[in-house]
Design a protein around this motif. Structure first.
Motif, PDB file in Angstrom:
ATOM      1  N   LEU A  42       0.823  -1.203   0.000  1.00 57.46           N
ATOM      2  CA  LEU A  42       0.000   0.000   0.000  1.00 57.46           C
ATOM      3  C   LEU A  42       0.862   1.259   0.000  1.00 57.46           C
ATOM      4  N   ALA A  43       2.008   1.226   0.679  1.00 53.16           N
ATOM      5  CA  ALA A  43       2.915   2.373   0.657  1.00 53.16           C
ATOM      6  C   ALA A  43       3.430   2.624  -0.758  1.00 53.16           C
ATOM      7  N   GLU A  44       3.684   1.556  -1.501  1.00 59.80           N
ATOM      8  CA  GLU A  44       4.131   1.695  -2.881  1.00 59.80           C
ATOM      9  C   GLU A  44       3.019   2.300  -3.741  1.00 59.80           C
ATOM     10  N   CYS A  45       1.773   1.856  -3.525  1.00 63.66           N
ATOM     11  CA  CYS A  45       0.648   2.436  -4.256  1.00 63.66           C
ATOM     12  C   CYS A  45       0.526   3.934  -3.960  1.00 63.66           C
ATOM     13  N   ALA A  46       0.655   4.297  -2.696  1.00 64.44           N
ATOM     14  CA  ALA A  46       0.559   5.705  -2.308  1.00 64.44           C
ATOM     15  C   ALA A  46       1.690   6.518  -2.911  1.00 64.44           C
ATOM     16  N   ALA A  47       2.877   5.915  -3.032  1.00 65.14           N
ATOM     17  CA  ALA A  47       4.013   6.629  -3.613  1.00 65.14           C
ATOM     18  C   ALA A  47       3.762   6.954  -5.083  1.00 65.14           C
ATOM     19  N   TYR A  48       3.200   6.009  -5.843  1.00 69.26           N
ATOM     20  CA  TYR A  48       2.879   6.278  -7.242  1.00 69.26           C
ATOM     21  C   TYR A  48       1.809   7.357  -7.351  1.00 69.26           C
ATOM     22  N   ASP A  49       0.830   7.324  -6.464  1.00 70.91           N
ATOM     23  CA  ASP A  49      -0.237   8.323  -6.464  1.00 70.91           C
ATOM     24  C   ASP A  49       0.340   9.707  -6.189  1.00 70.91           C
ATOM     25  N   SER A  50       1.217   9.806  -5.194  1.00 70.08           N
ATOM     26  CA  SER A  50       1.828  11.092  -4.849  1.00 70.08           C
ATOM     27  C   SER A  50       2.748  11.601  -5.959  1.00 70.08           C
ATOM     28  N   ALA A  51       3.373  10.667  -6.687  1.00 74.47           N
ATOM     29  CA  ALA A  51       4.299  11.060  -7.752  1.00 74.47           C
ATOM     30  C   ALA A  51       3.586  11.578  -8.987  1.00 74.47           C
ATOM     31  N   GLY A  52       2.264  11.427  -9.058  1.00 72.30           N
ATOM     32  CA  GLY A  52       1.521  11.991 -10.172  1.00 72.30           C
ATOM     33  C   GLY A  52       0.970  11.002 -11.165  1.00 72.30           C
TER      34      GLY A  52
ATOM     35  N   VAL B 151      -9.602  -8.650  -6.066  1.00 76.99           N
ATOM     36  CA  VAL B 151      -9.083  -7.368  -6.538  1.00 76.99           C
ATOM     37  C   VAL B 151      -9.965  -6.198  -6.115  1.00 76.99           C
ATOM     38  N   LEU B 152     -11.264  -6.411  -5.902  1.00 72.87           N
ATOM     39  CA  LEU B 152     -12.113  -5.326  -5.422  1.00 72.87           C
ATOM     40  C   LEU B 152     -11.786  -4.969  -3.977  1.00 72.87           C
ATOM     41  N   ALA B 153     -11.489  -5.968  -3.154  1.00 72.74           N
ATOM     42  CA  ALA B 153     -11.059  -5.686  -1.784  1.00 72.74           C
ATOM     43  C   ALA B 153      -9.727  -4.942  -1.795  1.00 72.74           C
ATOM     44  N   LEU B 154      -8.840  -5.342  -2.689  1.00 73.20           N
ATOM     45  CA  LEU B 154      -7.569  -4.625  -2.818  1.00 73.20           C
ATOM     46  C   LEU B 154      -7.801  -3.187  -3.272  1.00 73.20           C
ATOM     47  N   ALA B 155      -8.726  -3.007  -4.209  1.00 70.32           N
ATOM     48  CA  ALA B 155      -9.018  -1.656  -4.685  1.00 70.32           C
ATOM     49  C   ALA B 155      -9.545  -0.773  -3.565  1.00 70.32           C
ATOM     50  N   ALA B 156     -10.351  -1.340  -2.673  1.00 67.92           N
ATOM     51  CA  ALA B 156     -10.860  -0.559  -1.545  1.00 67.92           C
ATOM     52  C   ALA B 156      -9.722  -0.099  -0.643  1.00 67.92           C
ATOM     53  N   SER B 157      -8.757  -0.973  -0.427  1.00 59.23           N
ATOM     54  CA  SER B 157      -7.625  -0.595   0.423  1.00 59.23           C
ATOM     55  C   SER B 157      -6.755   0.444  -0.264  1.00 59.23           C
ATOM     56  N   VAL B 158      -6.578   0.312  -1.580  1.00 59.50           N
ATOM     57  CA  VAL B 158      -5.797   1.305  -2.325  1.00 59.50           C
ATOM     58  C   VAL B 158      -6.517   2.652  -2.313  1.00 59.50           C
ATOM     59  N   ALA B 159      -7.843   2.640  -2.444  1.00 59.68           N
ATOM     60  CA  ALA B 159      -8.612   3.882  -2.404  1.00 59.68           C
ATOM     61  C   ALA B 159      -8.413   4.618  -1.086  1.00 59.68           C
ATOM     62  N   ALA B 160      -8.311   3.861   0.006  1.00 61.44           N
ATOM     63  CA  ALA B 160      -8.114   4.491   1.314  1.00 61.44           C
ATOM     64  C   ALA B 160      -6.698   5.031   1.469  1.00 61.44           C
ATOM     65  N   ALA B 161      -5.733   4.467   0.744  1.00 67.18           N
ATOM     66  CA  ALA B 161      -4.337   4.870   0.884  1.00 67.18           C
ATOM     67  C   ALA B 161      -3.925   5.928  -0.122  1.00 67.18           C
ATOM     68  N   THR B 162      -4.778   6.227  -1.107  1.00 64.45           N
ATOM     69  CA  THR B 162      -4.452   7.194  -2.145  1.00 64.45           C
ATOM     70  C   THR B 162      -5.525   8.272  -2.194  1.00 64.45           C
ATOM     71  N   SER B 163      -5.299   9.297  -3.066  1.00 66.38           N
ATOM     72  CA  SER B 163      -6.246  10.410  -3.068  1.00 66.38           C
ATOM     73  C   SER B 163      -6.589  10.933  -4.451  1.00 66.38           C
ATOM     74  N   ARG B 164      -5.834  10.611  -5.493  1.00 65.52           N
ATOM     75  CA  ARG B 164      -6.077  11.279  -6.761  1.00 65.52           C
ATOM     76  C   ARG B 164      -6.111  10.357  -7.977  1.00 65.52           C
ATOM     77  N   ALA B 165      -5.314   9.316  -8.026  1.00 68.47           N
ATOM     78  CA  ALA B 165      -5.227   8.488  -9.223  1.00 68.47           C
ATOM     79  C   ALA B 165      -6.505   7.680  -9.429  1.00 68.47           C
ATOM     80  N   GLN B 166      -6.848   7.473 -10.698  1.00 64.72           N
ATOM     81  CA  GLN B 166      -7.975   6.602 -11.033  1.00 64.72           C
ATOM     82  C   GLN B 166      -7.590   5.159 -10.749  1.00 64.72           C
ATOM     83  N   LEU B 167      -8.552   4.368 -10.278  1.00 63.05           N
ATOM     84  CA  LEU B 167      -8.313   2.958  -9.983  1.00 63.05           C
ATOM     85  C   LEU B 167      -8.970   2.110 -11.063  1.00 63.05           C
ATOM     86  N   VAL B 168      -8.172   1.354 -11.776  1.00 70.05           N
ATOM     87  CA  VAL B 168      -8.671   0.492 -12.847  1.00 70.05           C
ATOM     88  C   VAL B 168      -8.489  -0.954 -12.399  1.00 70.05           C
ATOM     89  N   VAL B 169      -9.588  -1.691 -12.281  1.00 65.13           N
ATOM     90  CA  VAL B 169      -9.560  -3.038 -11.713  1.00 65.13           C
ATOM     91  C   VAL B 169      -9.875  -4.053 -12.808  1.00 65.13           C
TER      92      VAL B 169
END
Length: 218
Positions: A37-47, A63-81
């Motif tokens: 999740l930290a890696e996902c957040a890093a990509y989100d912060s990097a743009g 993958v939907l459960a994973l997407a929910a966790s990524v959504a909570a850890a990120t703020s801007r990137a679109q999530l494609v599942v």
């Protein structure tokens, strides 16, 4: 008329640079969800414009459960599942539960009526299922016999202490209290021994001091 000079490399504006969106194909989740999740957040912060989750035709995790966790850890990137083409309902539920168990560090429990609890135990035996007591009685029964009952929001420190003490005397394992500032204040006040109705034990340092004092007096 003389030709206009060419702009130096890198002089294009940020808008031109972002004309092509960038998507990141995320790695498969392994056994360290925090680092993932930290890696996902890093990509989100990097743009990155999009984060892609694709578990393949037979993913190990939901993958939907994973997407929910990524959504909570990120703020801007679109999530494609990327969803698998076909998964049986029981297998899908088991995979979802196993994924949330991994993401939560084993903290997941479920709550349902008696019949549904039996179905859940069959699908995911490692996940505790709290059995809903109504209409036999309010609250839930935890696996092993512990009982959780609903309780009102604390009206003050004395009322909160009385509610905890009363629950302990009745053999209640836990109270389910509505969220709100009164409960938050009570939890802050009772972050130590006040939440646990048990006699306090002297610490080792206190025991040592008491023994030394006894020896000196004798």
């Amino acid at each position: 008329m003389s030709a206009s000079p060419l702009p130096p490399p890198g002089a294009a504006g940020a808008g031109a640079a972002r004309a092509v969106r960038v998507g990141v194909l995320l790695p498969r989740l392994l056994e360290k969800p925090g680092a993932w999740l930290a890696e996902c957040a890093a990509y989100d912060s990097a743009g990155a414009d999009a984060l892609w989750l694709d578990g393949g035709p037979d993913p190990a995790h939901d993958v939907l459960a994973l997407a929910a966790s990524v959504a909570a850890a990120t703020s801007r990137a679109q999530l494609v599942v990327g969803l698998p083409d076909s998964v049986p309902q029981a297998a899908l539920l088991a995979r979802t539960l196993a994924t949330v168990v991994l993401l939560s560090g084993g903290r997941l429990a479920l709550a349902a009526g008696s019949r549904r609890c039996a179905e859940l135990v069959a699908v995911a035996p490692a996940v505790p299922a709290f059995r809903r007591l109504a209409p036999a009685g309010p609250g839930y029964e935890e696996p092993g016999g512990g009982r959780w009952t609903p309780a009102a929001a604390p009206a003050g420190p004395d009322a909160w202490r009385a509610a905890l003490a009363g629950a302990a005397q009745r053999g209640v394992h836990g109270l389910v209290v509505p969220a709100g500032q009164p409960l938050l204040d009570a939890l802050h006040r009772g972050s130590g021994a006040e939440r646990h109705i048990r006699p306090s034990r002297p610490t080792r340092a206190r025991v040592t001091t008491e023994r030394q004092s006894t020896r000196r007096s004798s």
